[in-house]
Scaffold this motif. Structure first.
Motif, PDB file in Angstrom:
ATOM      1  N   SER A 131       0.994   6.688  -6.802  1.00 11.12           N
ATOM      2  CA  SER A 131      -0.115   7.587  -7.115  1.00 11.12           C
ATOM      3  C   SER A 131       0.280   9.038  -6.879  1.00 11.12           C
ATOM      4  CB  SER A 131      -1.365   7.219  -6.312  1.00 11.12           C
ATOM      5  OG  SER A 131      -1.158   7.432  -4.938  1.00 11.12           O
ATOM      6  N   ILE A 132       1.071   9.297  -5.825  1.00 10.13           N
ATOM      7  CA  ILE A 132       1.551  10.656  -5.569  1.00 10.13           C
ATOM      8  C   ILE A 132       2.440  11.114  -6.729  1.00 10.13           C
ATOM      9  CG2 ILE A 132       3.049  12.060  -4.079  1.00 10.13           C
ATOM     10  CD1 ILE A 132       0.359  11.569  -2.850  1.00 10.13           C
ATOM     11  N   THR A 133       3.320  10.233  -7.186  1.00 10.24           N
ATOM     12  CA  THR A 133       4.198  10.568  -8.307  1.00 10.24           C
ATOM     13  C   THR A 133       3.379  10.860  -9.556  1.00 10.24           C
ATOM     14  OG1 THR A 133       5.910   9.153  -7.371  1.00 10.24           O
ATOM     15  CG2 THR A 133       6.138   9.741  -9.689  1.00 10.24           C
ATOM     16  N   ALA A 134       2.366  10.039  -9.821  1.00  3.49           N
ATOM     17  CA  ALA A 134       1.524  10.267 -10.997  1.00  3.49           C
ATOM     18  C   ALA A 134       0.786  11.594 -10.886  1.00  3.49           C
ATOM     19  CB  ALA A 134       0.533   9.116 -11.159  1.00  3.49           C
ATOM     20  N   LEU A 135       0.280  11.908  -9.697  1.00  2.00           N
ATOM     21  CA  LEU A 135      -0.418  13.181  -9.514  1.00  2.00           C
ATOM     22  C   LEU A 135       0.525  14.364  -9.673  1.00  2.00           C
ATOM     23  CD1 LEU A 135      -2.774  12.319  -6.527  1.00  2.00           C
ATOM     24  CD2 LEU A 135      -3.436  12.812  -8.884  1.00  2.00           C
ATOM     25  N   GLU A 136       1.753  14.240  -9.182  1.00  2.00           N
ATOM     26  CA  GLU A 136       2.724  15.326  -9.354  1.00  2.00           C
ATOM     27  C   GLU A 136       3.068  15.521 -10.820  1.00  2.00           C
ATOM     28  OE1 GLU A 136       5.919  14.110  -6.807  1.00  2.00           O
ATOM     29  OE2 GLU A 136       5.008  15.009  -5.023  1.00  2.00           O
ATOM     30  N   LEU A 174       0.823  -1.210   0.000  1.00  2.00           N
ATOM     31  CA  LEU A 174       0.000   0.000   0.000  1.00  2.00           C
ATOM     32  C   LEU A 174       0.859   1.262   0.000  1.00  2.00           C
ATOM     33  CD1 LEU A 174      -2.836  -1.047   2.474  1.00  2.00           C
ATOM     34  CD2 LEU A 174      -3.010  -0.732  -0.001  1.00  2.00           C
ATOM     35  N   ARG A 175       1.973   1.236   0.729  1.00  3.74           N
ATOM     36  CA  ARG A 175       2.870   2.394   0.756  1.00  3.74           C
ATOM     37  C   ARG A 175       3.449   2.636  -0.630  1.00  3.74           C
ATOM     38  NH1 ARG A 175       6.364   0.599   4.301  1.00  3.74           N
ATOM     39  NH2 ARG A 175       4.978   1.050   6.032  1.00  3.74           N
ATOM     40  N   GLU A 176       3.888   1.566  -1.308  1.00  2.00           N
ATOM     41  CA  GLU A 176       4.429   1.709  -2.661  1.00  2.00           C
ATOM     42  C   GLU A 176       3.361   2.212  -3.621  1.00  2.00           C
ATOM     43  OE1 GLU A 176       5.963  -2.156  -3.515  1.00  2.00           O
ATOM     44  OE2 GLU A 176       7.755  -1.872  -2.257  1.00  2.00           O
ATOM     45  N   GLU A 177       2.156   1.682  -3.485  1.00  2.00           N
ATOM     46  CA  GLU A 177       1.052   2.120  -4.339  1.00  2.00           C
ATOM     47  C   GLU A 177       0.744   3.596  -4.102  1.00  2.00           C
ATOM     48  OE1 GLU A 177      -3.421   0.968  -4.040  1.00  2.00           O
ATOM     49  OE2 GLU A 177      -2.369  -0.629  -5.129  1.00  2.00           O
ATOM     50  N   HIS A 178       0.772   4.019  -2.852  1.00  4.42           N
ATOM     51  CA  HIS A 178       0.517   5.413  -2.510  1.00  4.42           C
ATOM     52  C   HIS A 178       1.600   6.309  -3.118  1.00  4.42           C
ATOM     53  CE1 HIS A 178      -0.701   8.883  -0.169  1.00  4.42           C
ATOM     54  NE2 HIS A 178       0.536   9.004   0.267  1.00  4.42           N
ATOM     55  N   GLU A 179       2.860   5.896  -3.005  1.00  2.72           N
ATOM     56  CA  GLU A 179       3.954   6.676  -3.578  1.00  2.72           C
ATOM     57  C   GLU A 179       3.816   6.781  -5.089  1.00  2.72           C
ATOM     58  OE1 GLU A 179       7.481   4.761  -2.177  1.00  2.72           O
ATOM     59  OE2 GLU A 179       7.249   5.530  -0.133  1.00  2.72           O
TER      60      GLU A 179
END
Length: 132
Positions: free
Chosen positions: A89-94, A82-87
């Motif tokens: 998604s954050i990268t994609a949003l940035e 989940l942490r990797e998935e969150h990172e």
């Protein structure tokens, strides 16, 4: 599946051997725990039964420890995923934010000063009212 049947067979054989040992030993005996005699234990089959109870409790504790360890490892693995998935998604949003900022800067350069940017770069066609 064969392992299950083999395990059940071995467990059944152990139970049968235990019952046989308990029934064959009726001599007098006494059990001591930490230097004190255990009340109610007067024959060998009582000692055997006490050993069975202690072994059962030991196996139950060991089973709980193993399942607890598996659960802990599984939880840590899920949290890491989940942490990797969150990172990600954050990268994609940035990246999307940077792309939109570049697009906005391009539109502002093309429209020149004095133009307002109240509409998006790709406006939707106006919707026509439906008359019935």
């Amino acid at each position: 599946m064969n392992m299950i049947f083999m395990g059940l067979f071995i467990a059944g054989a152990a139970i049968a051997a235990g019952i046989g040992a308990a029934l064959a030993n009726d001599a007098a005996a006494q059990l001591f725990v930490f230097g004190e005699p255990v009340p109610g234990v007067t024959t060998l089959w009582h000692v055997f039964l006490a050993g069975v109870i202690v072994a059962t409790v030991f196996i139950a504790g060991l089973t709980l420890a193993v399942f607890g360890t598996y659960r802990y490892v599984r939880t840590k693995r899920e949290l890491r995923y989940l942490r990797e998935e969150h990172e990600e998604s954050i990268t994609a949003l940035e990246m999307e934010k940077r792309h939109l900022e570049r697009e906005l800067a391009r539109i502002r350069r093309e429209s020149g000063p004095g133009h307002s940017l109240s509409s998006p770069s790709h406006p939707h066609p106006p919707q026509q009212p439906v008359v019935q």
